[in-house]
Design a protein around this motif. Structure first.
Motif, PDB file in Angstrom:
ATOM      1  N   MET A  34      -3.842   0.526  -8.271  1.00 13.78           N
ATOM      2  CA  MET A  34      -2.725   1.066  -8.003  1.00 13.78           C
ATOM      3  C   MET A  34      -2.740   1.481  -6.627  1.00 13.78           C
ATOM      4  N   ARG A  35      -4.228   1.697  -5.647  1.00 16.33           N
ATOM      5  CA  ARG A  35      -3.361   2.677  -4.859  1.00 16.33           C
ATOM      6  C   ARG A  35      -3.044   1.753  -3.738  1.00 16.33           C
TER       7      ARG A  35
ATOM      8  N   LEU B 285      -1.346  -1.896  -4.419  1.00 12.81           N
ATOM      9  CA  LEU B 285       0.599  -1.353  -5.030  1.00 12.81           C
ATOM     10  C   LEU B 285       1.118  -0.362  -3.898  1.00 12.81           C
ATOM     11  N   LEU B 286       0.865   1.233  -4.233  1.00 13.78           N
ATOM     12  CA  LEU B 286       1.061   1.958  -3.333  1.00 13.78           C
ATOM     13  C   LEU B 286       1.360   1.625  -1.546  1.00 13.78           C
ATOM     14  N   PHE B 287       0.314   1.038  -1.522  1.00 10.73           N
ATOM     15  CA  PHE B 287       0.174   0.913   0.138  1.00 10.73           C
ATOM     16  C   PHE B 287       1.049  -0.227   0.286  1.00 10.73           C
TER      17      PHE B 287
ATOM     18  N   LEU C  86       3.736  -1.049  -1.313  1.00 14.13           N
ATOM     19  CA  LEU C  86       5.221  -0.497  -1.311  1.00 14.13           C
ATOM     20  C   LEU C  86       5.473   0.306  -0.213  1.00 14.13           C
ATOM     21  N   PHE C  87       4.952   0.781   0.442  1.00 14.60           N
ATOM     22  CA  PHE C  87       4.507   2.146   1.479  1.00 14.60           C
ATOM     23  C   PHE C  87       5.058   0.943   3.124  1.00 14.60           C
TER      24      PHE C  87
END
Length: 124
Positions: free
Chosen positions: A1-2, A4-6, A8-9
């Motif tokens: 999850m982390r 994917l967030l990184f 996306l950012f």
């Protein structure tokens, strides 16, 4: 999850960097265009000043009088005298389209403003 967030950012940052880069070059191009137009305006103003000076030089009264004298037979130009001008009484003005006495009569008011419709209630 982390991750994917990184990711996306990172995509958002790269997108903003690309947008910033393109806006920077659009702005530089606009500034170059504005400077070019300013130079063209300056050049046009200089040309206009030169043309106005030439026009003033060519329209000197003594030069025009000499030209009129040289070309008298062909143009038959004579100097202007006060006798060539008319008076104001000789000007034919168009007739008035209204009678001034009609304008001095009373004025009829067809509509009135109610106190309820006025915002302040100050209207008569």
């Amino acid at each position: 999850m982390r991750g994917l967030l990184f990711g996306l950012f990172a995509l958002v940052v790269m997108g903003l960097a690309y947008w910033s880069y393109s806006e920077n070059y659009k702005t530089r191009d606009s500034l170059r265009t504005a400077q070019s137009l300013q130079r063209e305006i300056g050049s046009s103003r200089e040309t206009l000043a030169v043309l106005q000076a030439e026009w003033a030089y060519l329209n000197r009264p003594e030069r025009l009088a000499d030209l009129a004298d040289l070309n008298f037979e062909r143009l038959q130009l004579l100097p202007i005298t006060a006798a060539q001008f008319g008076t104001v009484t000789q000007v034919s003005f168009p007739p008035a389209t209204f009678d001034i006495e009609e304008l001095t009569g009373s004025i009829e008011v067809r509509g009135q403003i109610d106190d309820e419709t006025s915002p302040d209630g100050d209207y008569p």
